[in-house]
Design a protein around this motif. Structure first.
Motif, PDB file in Angstrom:
ATOM      1  N   HIS A  61       0.837  -1.205   0.000  1.00 47.37           N
ATOM      2  CA  HIS A  61       0.000   0.000   0.000  1.00 47.37           C
ATOM      3  C   HIS A  61       0.871   1.255   0.000  1.00 47.37           C
ATOM      4  O   HIS A  61       1.308   1.731   1.049  1.00 47.37           O
ATOM      5  CB  HIS A  61      -0.906  -0.023   1.240  1.00 47.37           C
ATOM      6  N   HIS A  63       1.507   5.166  -2.130  1.00 46.18           N
ATOM      7  CA  HIS A  63       1.055   6.164  -3.098  1.00 46.18           C
ATOM      8  C   HIS A  63       2.263   6.906  -3.664  1.00 46.18           C
ATOM      9  O   HIS A  63       2.776   7.829  -3.038  1.00 46.18           O
ATOM     10  CB  HIS A  63       0.116   7.180  -2.442  1.00 46.18           C
ATOM     11  N   LYS A 148      -8.979  -0.939  -6.074  1.00 44.08           N
ATOM     12  CA  LYS A 148      -9.120  -0.199  -4.817  1.00 44.08           C
ATOM     13  C   LYS A 148     -10.328   0.718  -4.903  1.00 44.08           C
ATOM     14  O   LYS A 148     -10.499   1.442  -5.881  1.00 44.08           O
ATOM     15  CB  LYS A 148      -7.851   0.631  -4.586  1.00 44.08           C
ATOM     16  N   HIS A 240      -5.691  -0.577   5.728  1.00 42.77           N
ATOM     17  CA  HIS A 240      -5.406   0.239   6.920  1.00 42.77           C
ATOM     18  C   HIS A 240      -6.462   0.241   8.022  1.00 42.77           C
ATOM     19  O   HIS A 240      -6.992   1.279   8.382  1.00 42.77           O
ATOM     20  CB  HIS A 240      -5.037   1.675   6.533  1.00 42.77           C
ATOM     21  N   ASP A 313       0.906   2.414   3.741  1.00 40.05           N
ATOM     22  CA  ASP A 313       0.038   3.515   3.309  1.00 40.05           C
ATOM     23  C   ASP A 313       0.840   4.810   3.210  1.00 40.05           C
ATOM     24  O   ASP A 313       0.409   5.875   3.656  1.00 40.05           O
ATOM     25  CB  ASP A 313      -1.191   3.699   4.208  1.00 40.05           C
TER      26      ASP A 313
END
Ligand SMILES: [Zn+2]
Length: 457
Positions: A61, A63, A148, A240, A313
């Protein structure tokens, strides 16, 4: 008698099954042999005595916002931070790139951006948003690991939250494609109403923000997603989760046969609500950091094996978006990919988490859940993705060692155990002593359709 490209001698090798001193022989980027005192010659030999050898972290996970928002965090900086933290593979989220990864064309743009800039291997999540569900087929064809969806607003205009109809249709399609759906599970109705009420009353501190995203919002959304997964036969992954209660909901569904797993993140395991208030917007995320009793409850579920995996995350933004008096307006997202392994090594063992479980949660389990063949393993035949850690070092995290685009982390100044000394990707050292040493050669990893998506119960 082996002939190896690389021989890693005498390290304490950590796998989900055992912790034992062994040599690892690497040939053509693949683990060729593992065992005590391997006989053979090698072009390069590394003395790993006194070090722990973990499978390279598989961070499910992350970004990295290429193309379009690399000024927040791009593939070049993000993957250096990953490598410095011991990660050799990551799964990139469909947002906050612009365009987000929602169809074949945007997948191709993401892949083009990664070529020549990614320092570690990567897989891609596609997005599930309202609109043409046929886009999921395009994404599956290209090789996404799954889809997602957000059950609450994302904070990004070009990535809409999935209403129930979208989720149902998307899960049905994903089930047909044999790919999982991952959900950000927080009730849009509750969080939106509570936020609006706080803003109406002029309450905009971080504590007000925390109160607008209560535990019940997470639980409600998880229950709804689980029901839809059960109805459609879709494989579900809840990203998460921030409380043990949420983990219990997922575990109960799995016990009755639903293919559902969850992940948690280092920040929910290392920090609590009071830390958030003290640290300020650098610690803003959603779901938010929780009171300490929830943190310890969450830890108990991790130690009990109910949390499938730990992912970072990693979602930093520019510092100017994490400033000001309005905690609701500030960007929510925490930089964490460089510290995932060290947080587990710091916080886990004192609570009874063995090193074997650290290897499982950070590498083996995410690779297995998302069918990344050859990743997250030190068994012969696996990619030679290795992380060498000096467990004897405990040092405060300094912002200077962070390789992300913006050197921000809520953990700066906190003591962390374990120093990642060397990260090896397919047999080649990519990061040494916190510095990058090799040119970017990260490759796309597609899920292996021959492997099962089933969650282990
Ligand atoms: Zn995220």
């Amino acid at each position: 008698m082996g002939r190896f490209d690389l021989l890693v001698r005498g390290g304490t090798v950590v796998t989900p099954a055992a912790v034992e001193v062994a040599d690892i022989g690497v040939l053509d980027g693949v683990v060729a042999a593992v065992g005590p005192d391997l006989a053979g010659s090698a072009r390069e030999t590394l003395d790993a005595s006194g070090l722990h050898v973990f499978p390279g972290v598989v961070d499910a996970h992350v970004h990295c916002n290429d193309p379009g928002r690399a000024d927040w965090e791009g593939l070049a900086h993000g993957t250096r931070a990953l490598a410095a933290g011991g990660a050799t593979t990551f799964v990139d989220m469909p947002l906050n790139a612009s365009p987000p990864t929602l169809d074949g064309a945007s997948f191709d743009l993401k892949l083009a951006a990664a070529k020549g800039s990614a320092s570690v291997d990567f897989a891609l999540w596609g997005g599930l948003v309202p609109g043409d569900v046929d886009r999921l087929d395009e994404l599956a064809e290209r090789g996404v690991v799954g889809f997602k969806a957000f059950m609450c607003p994302t904070g990004i205009d070009d990535f809409e939250m999935a209403d129930d109809e979208t989720l149902l249709a998307g899960m049905a399609r994903a089930a047909r494609l044999r790919l999982p759906v991952a959900v950000h599970a927080e009730s849009a109705e509750l969080t939106t109403r509570l936020a609006a009420q706080a803003l109406r009353e002029g309450r905009t501190t971080l504590r007000d923000y925390l109160a607008s995203r209560p535990v019940v919002a997470e639980l409600q959304a998880i229950e709804r997603a689980v029901v839809m997964a059960e109805l459609t036969g879709c494989s579900l992954h809840v990203v998460h989760v921030s409380t043990g209660t949420a983990v219990h909901l997922v575990a109960a569904a799995r016990a009755r046969g639903v293919d559902v797993t969850c992940e948690t993140c280092p920040h929910y395991l290392a920090l609590d609500e009071e830390d958030a208030v003290e640290l300020g917007l650098v610690a803003k995320c959603s779901p938010p950091l929780r009171p300490r009793h929830h943190v310890e409850d969450l830890w108990r579920t991790v130690v009990a094996g109910e949390v499938a995996l730990v992912a970072s995350d990693h979602s930093p933004g520019p510092p100017e978006l994490k400033q000001g008096d309005d905690a609701f307006a500030a960007w929510g997202g925490i930089a964490g990919c460089q510290t995932l392994l060290r947080v587990l090594l710091t916080e886990g063992p004192p609570r009874g988490l063995p090193l074997e479980a650290v290897a499982a949660l950070s590498a083996a389990a995410p690779a297995r859940r998302f069918r990344l063949a050859g990743k997250g393993s030190l068994a012969p035949g696996a990619d030679a993705d290795l992380t060498l850690v000096d467990m004897g070092i405990e040092a405060a995290l300094g912002s200077g060692e962070l390789l992300s685009r913006h050197r921000q982390s809520p953990l700066v100044g906190r003591p962390l155990r374990g120093r990642v000394g060397r990260t090896i990707l397919r047999g080649s050292t990519v990061c040494l002593g916190g510095d990058m040493v090799a040119s970017p050669g990260g490759r796309l990893v597609r899920p292996d359709p021959g492997l099962s998506t089933e969650a282990r119960s």
